[in-house]
Design a protein around this motif. Structure first.
Motif, PDB file in Angstrom:
ATOM      1  N   THR A  21       1.300  15.934  -8.779  1.00  0.00           N
ATOM      2  CA  THR A  21       0.763  14.812  -8.009  1.00  0.00           C
ATOM      3  C   THR A  21       0.726  13.542  -8.849  1.00  0.00           C
ATOM      4  O   THR A  21       1.175  12.467  -8.412  1.00  0.00           O
ATOM      5  CB  THR A  21      -0.654  15.143  -7.512  1.00  0.00           C
ATOM      6  OG1 THR A  21      -0.608  16.310  -6.682  1.00  0.00           O
ATOM      7  CG2 THR A  21      -1.243  13.992  -6.717  1.00  0.00           C
ATOM      8  N   MET A  22       0.197  13.645 -10.057  1.00  0.00           N
ATOM      9  CA  MET A  22       0.079  12.466 -10.911  1.00  0.00           C
ATOM     10  C   MET A  22       1.456  11.988 -11.380  1.00  0.00           C
ATOM     11  O   MET A  22       1.702  10.777 -11.502  1.00  0.00           O
ATOM     12  CB  MET A  22      -0.843  12.758 -12.096  1.00  0.00           C
ATOM     13  CG  MET A  22      -2.262  13.098 -11.684  1.00  0.00           C
ATOM     14  SD  MET A  22      -3.408  13.311 -13.073  1.00  0.00           S
ATOM     15  CE  MET A  22      -3.842  11.591 -13.405  1.00  0.00           C
ATOM     16  N   PHE A  23       2.352  12.914 -11.627  1.00  0.00           N
ATOM     17  CA  PHE A  23       3.717  12.564 -12.022  1.00  0.00           C
ATOM     18  C   PHE A  23       4.385  11.723 -10.931  1.00  0.00           C
ATOM     19  O   PHE A  23       4.956  10.657 -11.206  1.00  0.00           O
ATOM     20  CB  PHE A  23       4.502  13.848 -12.290  1.00  0.00           C
ATOM     21  CG  PHE A  23       5.925  13.650 -12.731  1.00  0.00           C
ATOM     22  CD1 PHE A  23       6.231  12.916 -13.863  1.00  0.00           C
ATOM     23  CD2 PHE A  23       6.967  14.228 -12.012  1.00  0.00           C
ATOM     24  CE1 PHE A  23       7.554  12.745 -14.280  1.00  0.00           C
ATOM     25  CE2 PHE A  23       8.286  14.071 -12.420  1.00  0.00           C
ATOM     26  CZ  PHE A  23       8.578  13.324 -13.549  1.00  0.00           C
ATOM     27  N   LEU A  24       4.281  12.175  -9.682  1.00  0.00           N
ATOM     28  CA  LEU A  24       4.875  11.426  -8.575  1.00  0.00           C
ATOM     29  C   LEU A  24       4.236  10.050  -8.444  1.00  0.00           C
ATOM     30  O   LEU A  24       4.935   9.042  -8.242  1.00  0.00           O
ATOM     31  CB  LEU A  24       4.726  12.209  -7.271  1.00  0.00           C
ATOM     32  CG  LEU A  24       5.217  11.494  -6.007  1.00  0.00           C
ATOM     33  CD1 LEU A  24       6.689  11.125  -6.113  1.00  0.00           C
ATOM     34  CD2 LEU A  24       4.964  12.352  -4.774  1.00  0.00           C
ATOM     35  N   ALA A  25       2.924   9.977  -8.554  1.00  0.00           N
ATOM     36  CA  ALA A  25       2.236   8.694  -8.410  1.00  0.00           C
ATOM     37  C   ALA A  25       2.705   7.699  -9.465  1.00  0.00           C
ATOM     38  O   ALA A  25       2.946   6.520  -9.164  1.00  0.00           O
ATOM     39  CB  ALA A  25       0.727   8.900  -8.517  1.00  0.00           C
ATOM     40  N   GLY A  50       6.449   2.878 -10.807  1.00  0.00           N
ATOM     41  CA  GLY A  50       7.508   2.243 -11.570  1.00  0.00           C
ATOM     42  C   GLY A  50       7.657   2.716 -13.003  1.00  0.00           C
ATOM     43  O   GLY A  50       8.476   2.169 -13.756  1.00  0.00           O
ATOM     44  N   GLN A  51       6.893   3.743 -13.411  1.00  0.00           N
ATOM     45  CA  GLN A  51       7.030   4.276 -14.760  1.00  0.00           C
ATOM     46  C   GLN A  51       8.342   5.043 -14.890  1.00  0.00           C
ATOM     47  O   GLN A  51       8.835   5.625 -13.929  1.00  0.00           O
ATOM     48  CB  GLN A  51       5.863   5.216 -15.087  1.00  0.00           C
ATOM     49  CG  GLN A  51       4.492   4.575 -15.013  1.00  0.00           C
ATOM     50  CD  GLN A  51       4.266   3.560 -16.119  1.00  0.00           C
ATOM     51  OE1 GLN A  51       4.930   3.581 -17.153  1.00  0.00           O
ATOM     52  NE2 GLN A  51       3.316   2.656 -15.899  1.00  0.00           N
ATOM     53  N   THR A  52       8.897   5.069 -16.097  1.00  0.00           N
ATOM     54  CA  THR A  52      10.029   5.951 -16.355  1.00  0.00           C
ATOM     55  C   THR A  52       9.548   7.391 -16.261  1.00  0.00           C
ATOM     56  O   THR A  52       8.350   7.675 -16.397  1.00  0.00           O
ATOM     57  CB  THR A  52      10.610   5.710 -17.748  1.00  0.00           C
ATOM     58  OG1 THR A  52       9.630   6.084 -18.736  1.00  0.00           O
ATOM     59  CG2 THR A  52      11.017   4.264 -17.943  1.00  0.00           C
ATOM     60  N   MET A  78       0.841  -1.185   0.000  1.00  0.00           N
ATOM     61  CA  MET A  78       0.000   0.000   0.000  1.00  0.00           C
ATOM     62  C   MET A  78       0.883   1.244   0.000  1.00  0.00           C
ATOM     63  O   MET A  78       1.450   1.591   1.032  1.00  0.00           O
ATOM     64  CB  MET A  78      -0.910  -0.001   1.226  1.00  0.00           C
ATOM     65  CG  MET A  78      -1.906   1.140   1.275  1.00  0.00           C
ATOM     66  SD  MET A  78      -3.086   0.936   2.618  1.00  0.00           S
ATOM     67  CE  MET A  78      -2.005   0.972   4.040  1.00  0.00           C
ATOM     68  N   PRO A  79       1.056   1.913  -1.145  1.00  0.00           N
ATOM     69  CA  PRO A  79       1.940   3.084  -1.204  1.00  0.00           C
ATOM     70  C   PRO A  79       1.434   4.217  -0.311  1.00  0.00           C
ATOM     71  O   PRO A  79       0.224   4.363  -0.084  1.00  0.00           O
ATOM     72  CB  PRO A  79       1.893   3.498  -2.679  1.00  0.00           C
ATOM     73  CG  PRO A  79       1.387   2.306  -3.406  1.00  0.00           C
ATOM     74  CD  PRO A  79       0.482   1.595  -2.462  1.00  0.00           C
ATOM     75  N   LEU A  80       2.374   5.019   0.158  1.00  0.00           N
ATOM     76  CA  LEU A  80       2.048   6.140   1.036  1.00  0.00           C
ATOM     77  C   LEU A  80       2.854   7.355   0.600  1.00  0.00           C
ATOM     78  O   LEU A  80       4.059   7.246   0.346  1.00  0.00           O
ATOM     79  CB  LEU A  80       2.360   5.772   2.484  1.00  0.00           C
ATOM     80  CG  LEU A  80       1.937   6.749   3.581  1.00  0.00           C
ATOM     81  CD1 LEU A  80       1.608   5.977   4.857  1.00  0.00           C
ATOM     82  CD2 LEU A  80       3.036   7.767   3.871  1.00  0.00           C
ATOM     83  N   VAL A  81       2.193   8.499   0.501  1.00  0.00           N
ATOM     84  CA  VAL A  81       2.863   9.751   0.136  1.00  0.00           C
ATOM     85  C   VAL A  81       2.644  10.782   1.239  1.00  0.00           C
ATOM     86  O   VAL A  81       1.509  11.007   1.680  1.00  0.00           O
ATOM     87  CB  VAL A  81       2.348  10.298  -1.211  1.00  0.00           C
ATOM     88  CG1 VAL A  81       2.791  11.746  -1.425  1.00  0.00           C
ATOM     89  CG2 VAL A  81       2.853   9.434  -2.361  1.00  0.00           C
ATOM     90  N   LEU A  82       3.732  11.378   1.677  1.00  0.00           N
ATOM     91  CA  LEU A  82       3.689  12.470   2.642  1.00  0.00           C
ATOM     92  C   LEU A  82       3.577  13.782   1.876  1.00  0.00           C
ATOM     93  O   LEU A  82       4.446  14.110   1.066  1.00  0.00           O
ATOM     94  CB  LEU A  82       4.955  12.462   3.502  1.00  0.00           C
ATOM     95  CG  LEU A  82       5.110  13.586   4.524  1.00  0.00           C
ATOM     96  CD1 LEU A  82       4.015  13.533   5.577  1.00  0.00           C
ATOM     97  CD2 LEU A  82       6.493  13.518   5.175  1.00  0.00           C
ATOM     98  N   ILE A  83       2.501  14.511   2.124  1.00  0.00           N
ATOM     99  CA  ILE A  83       2.238  15.777   1.438  1.00  0.00           C
ATOM    100  C   ILE A  83       2.486  16.924   2.405  1.00  0.00           C
ATOM    101  O   ILE A  83       1.893  16.969   3.489  1.00  0.00           O
ATOM    102  CB  ILE A  83       0.780  15.844   0.931  1.00  0.00           C
ATOM    103  CG1 ILE A  83       0.475  14.657   0.013  1.00  0.00           C
ATOM    104  CG2 ILE A  83       0.513  17.169   0.223  1.00  0.00           C
ATOM    105  CD1 ILE A  83      -1.016  14.442  -0.201  1.00  0.00           C
ATOM    106  N   LEU A  84       3.365  17.829   2.031  1.00  0.00           N
ATOM    107  CA  LEU A  84       3.655  19.012   2.829  1.00  0.00           C
ATOM    108  C   LEU A  84       3.205  20.217   2.020  1.00  0.00           C
ATOM    109  O   LEU A  84       3.895  20.650   1.097  1.00  0.00           O
ATOM    110  CB  LEU A  84       5.152  19.087   3.142  1.00  0.00           C
ATOM    111  CG  LEU A  84       5.775  17.832   3.760  1.00  0.00           C
ATOM    112  CD1 LEU A  84       7.273  18.013   3.950  1.00  0.00           C
ATOM    113  CD2 LEU A  84       5.100  17.483   5.080  1.00  0.00           C
TER     114      LEU A  84
END
Length: 277
Positions: free
Chosen positions: A218-222, A227-229, A1-7
């Motif tokens: 946001t979408m770029f990071l996701a 695993g996308q280039t 389950m991926p997790l992203v910390l948003i500041l």
């Protein structure tokens, strides 16, 4: 389950900043968990008028991060996304948190969206914030996502054509996805990684809602976490932004319809890539 910390900012009534990122990530096919630590609490985007609310104190901002760290979550962080900061102290606290995340999980991807300003108004954060971001966050980034104006500000240049944008972005010393790049009546992004550069663009809207740069980052990071280039992540992210803007115009929405368009936006066909070098 991926997790992203948003500041970044929490804007209750508008789809921008950390609020947008939290909503978008939760709807992604990757099912990314957002952990949002707000830098400011506003009622609406300032572009609508007096936003209400105000900045989060450095003490409160730091305290929230301490609580997250105490629960062992830094080791579970797959990515950190930064956007708007209200004070230089917040930036310094964010830098320390990024260092702690990288220590706990060296594979975590740090994406710094250097929210500083835009044309034609220029800088819309305090000078201290701008200086702190350049000193503390840009060097810690795995990827940067400035708009064209922010690229010029950070590099003390005024890039106009694609070659100038490439040179300026390469000078940042970090792979960078530049937004607001126009070419042949279209708009999109230019990804620069040293001597290599790629471009992806889509139809330009007359007056898109605020938050398109936030959604792109946001979408770029996701997609990077998935695993996308980096070039493919850009093509997918910009396709999602284009789809969302089109739905906003079709539905007469004054804010980006992050929830209503979200599922399909994540599955939009990637834009065509042009490798420039």
């Amino acid at each position: 389950m991926p997790l992203v910390l948003i500041l970044g900012s929490h804007v209750a009534g508008s789809r921008v900043g950390g609020t947008l990122a939290s909503l978008a990530l939760a709807q992604s096919p990757m099912k990314i968990d957002p952990v949002h630590v707000p830098t400011t609490l506003l009622g609406r985007h300032p572009g609508w008028g007096a936003p209400g609310g105000g900045p989060v104190s450095p003490e409160l901002f730091a305290g929230m991060l301490e609580g997250i760290a105490a629960n062992g979550l830094f080791a579970a962080v797959d990515g950190v996304l930064t956007d708007y900061f209200a004070s230089a102290e917040q930036v310094q606290i964010a830098a320390r948190a990024i260092d702690a995340v990288k220590t706990a999980n060296p594979r975590a991807i740090i994406l710094v969206d250097p929210v500083l300003g835009d044309a034609p108004g220029g800088l819309y954060v305090g000078q201290g914030v701008a200086d702190a971001m350049a000193e503390h966050l840009v060097p810690r980034a795995d990827y940067l996502t400035p708009n064209l104006w922010e690229l010029g500000y950070l590099t003390q240049t005024s890039p106009q054509d694609l070659q100038q944008i490439h040179y300026a972005a390469a000078a940042l010393g970090r792979p960078s996805l530049i937004s607001s790049v126009e070419r042949d009546g279209e708009i999109g992004g230019m990804l620069v990684d040293g001597s290599r550069a790629w471009l992806a663009s889509h139809s330009k809207s007359a007056q898109p809602p605020k938050g398109t740069g936030d959604l792109m980052a946001t979408m770029f990071l996701a997609h990077l976490i998935d695993g996308q280039t980096a070039p493919q992540a850009m093509a997918l992210a910009l396709a999602g932004v284009s789809y969302t803007v089109e739905r906003a115009q079709e539905w007469g929405a004054e804010e980006l319809p992050i929830v209503a368009a979200g599922y399909e936006a994540w599955r939009a066909e990637p834009l065509a890539l042009t490798q420039l070098s």
